[in-house]
Enzyme design. Structure first.
Site, PDB file in Angstrom:
ATOM      1  CG  HIS A   1      -2.314   0.744   1.000  1.00 23.44           C
ATOM      2  ND1 HIS A   1      -2.501   1.596   0.096  1.00 23.44           N
ATOM      3  CD2 HIS A   1      -3.378   0.634   1.535  1.00 23.44           C
ATOM      4  CE1 HIS A   1      -3.732   2.125   0.042  1.00 23.44           C
ATOM      5  NE2 HIS A   1      -4.258   1.363   0.990  1.00 23.44           N
TER       6      HIS A   1
ATOM      7  CG  ASP B   1      -3.122   5.099  -3.610  1.00 26.16           C
ATOM      8  OD1 ASP B   1      -2.566   5.054  -2.726  1.00 26.16           O
ATOM      9  OD2 ASP B   1      -3.040   6.053  -4.252  1.00 26.16           O
TER      10      ASP B   1
END
Length: 340
Positions: free
Chosen positions: A311, A315
């Protein structure tokens, strides 16, 4: 190098007299490993056949013992001639009443301690490093495999005859992943210090299970391959891995990884990212399930797919978009030909 075997060739012909390093020892480049006495090694091998002739001598003695063992058989044949033993049904009747069969005895509480080999230690270190470093998250989707299964059934014999390779599902998934990686470049990236590195090529690592553990040989420039090219390269690397002939160069690099737990029956799972890559795709078993198609319930062969991603780089939008692109390409393989 902990996942590969590197042969050490002797510089001269001779007899190995002393080993200077034991198995599992850590050695440095240029370190002496053994002492060799130069000369022909045939002298040591000539004495080996002698003990092989000695155990052959007792072989004729065993047939002589066989008749002796056969002698007691007439005594056994005399037993059926006694009819008095037949009218004894009372003994079997008493066996069900005996509690002896209920006893299971003492349970086995033994345990074995086996030292981890270098490959297993290295795998453990890398997986734990991934968990401690990446901000790992997993997203899922499901794929209708009907069209790809039909494609494989229709052309697998022709592919085997023309190219000499079996047409599986991994080739299509590697090609579809390359197609999705180019559409979503964030998934085909890595972190280097305080910089993001985006790769214009697709080097896909394919997880292969071997007797020693899991290895991930790399398919280079898969964006330029077709499905058959991918299948041929997977077959070559897989055979090298199983024969312990995989090299460091075969596993170096890689910008994305595919792991197929479905070959072992896995229905669902969250793969661990292969650092320093940004994502890994997990394939799973194909199962027939009821799904809604054009307002009707139909039985279709379905596969769950999982994308674990870092992450820090990717995204949620990019991760989901990647899986959707992959799903569209697998459900309609014609997209791979048209690049749409």
């Amino acid at each position: 190098t902990d996942k590969v075997d590197i042969p050490v060739n002797s510089p001269v012909a001779g007899v190995l007299r002393e080993l200077l390093a034991s198995e599992e020892d850590t050695v440095t480049v240029g370190q002496d490993l053994f002492k060799i006495e130069e000369g022909a090694a045939a002298e040591g091998g000539a004495s080996k056949p002698k003990p092989a002739q000695e155990p052959a001598a007792p072989a004729p003695e065993t047939p002589a013992e066989a008749p002796a063992a056969a002698a007691p058989k007439p005594a056994a044949s005399a037993a059926p001639s006694q009819p008095a033993a037949a009218p004894k049904p009372a003994a079997p009747a008493s066996k069900p009443a005996a509690p002896a069969p209920v006893s299971f005895g003492a349970p086995n509480r033994g345990e074995r301690r086996v030292k981890m080999n270098r490959m297993r230690l290295r795998i453990s270190e890398r997986l734990k490093q991934s968990q401690n470093t990446a901000a790992s998250l997993t997203t899922f989707n499901e794929i209708d495999m009907s069209n790809l299964i039909d494609l494989r059934k229709k052309y697998k014999d022709a592919v085997l005859k023309t190219h000499g390779v079996k047409l599986g599902y991994m080739g299509a998934f590697v090609k579809a992943s390359s197609y999705a990686l180019q559409a979503v470049p964030e998934v085909n990236a890595s972190i280097d210090g305080d910089h993001l590195v985006y790769y214009d090529y697709c080097d896909v690592s394919v997880a292969v299970a071997t007797p020693k553990g899991l290895v991930t040989p790399v398919l280079r420039n898969t964006e330029r391959m077709n499905i058959v090219d991918v299948e041929q390269e997977i077959a070559n690397l897989g055979q090298k891995a199983r024969d312990n002939k995989i090299t460091v160069e075969d596993m170096a690099g890689g910008t994305f990884t595919i792991s197929n737990g479905g070959v072992f029956g896995s229905l669902y799972g969250t793969p661990i990212i292969n650092m320093p890559q940004a994502a890994i795709l997990g394939m799973h078993a194909i199962k027939e399930r009821p799904v809604v198609v054009d307002g009707k319930i139909e039985i279709r062969p379905m596969m769950y797919v999982a994308l674990s991603y870092d992450h820090r780089i990717i995204d949620g939008r990019e991760a989901v978009t990647f899986l959707v692109k992959l799903k569209e390409a697998i459900e309609d393989p014609r997209r791979l030909l048209l690049n749409v």
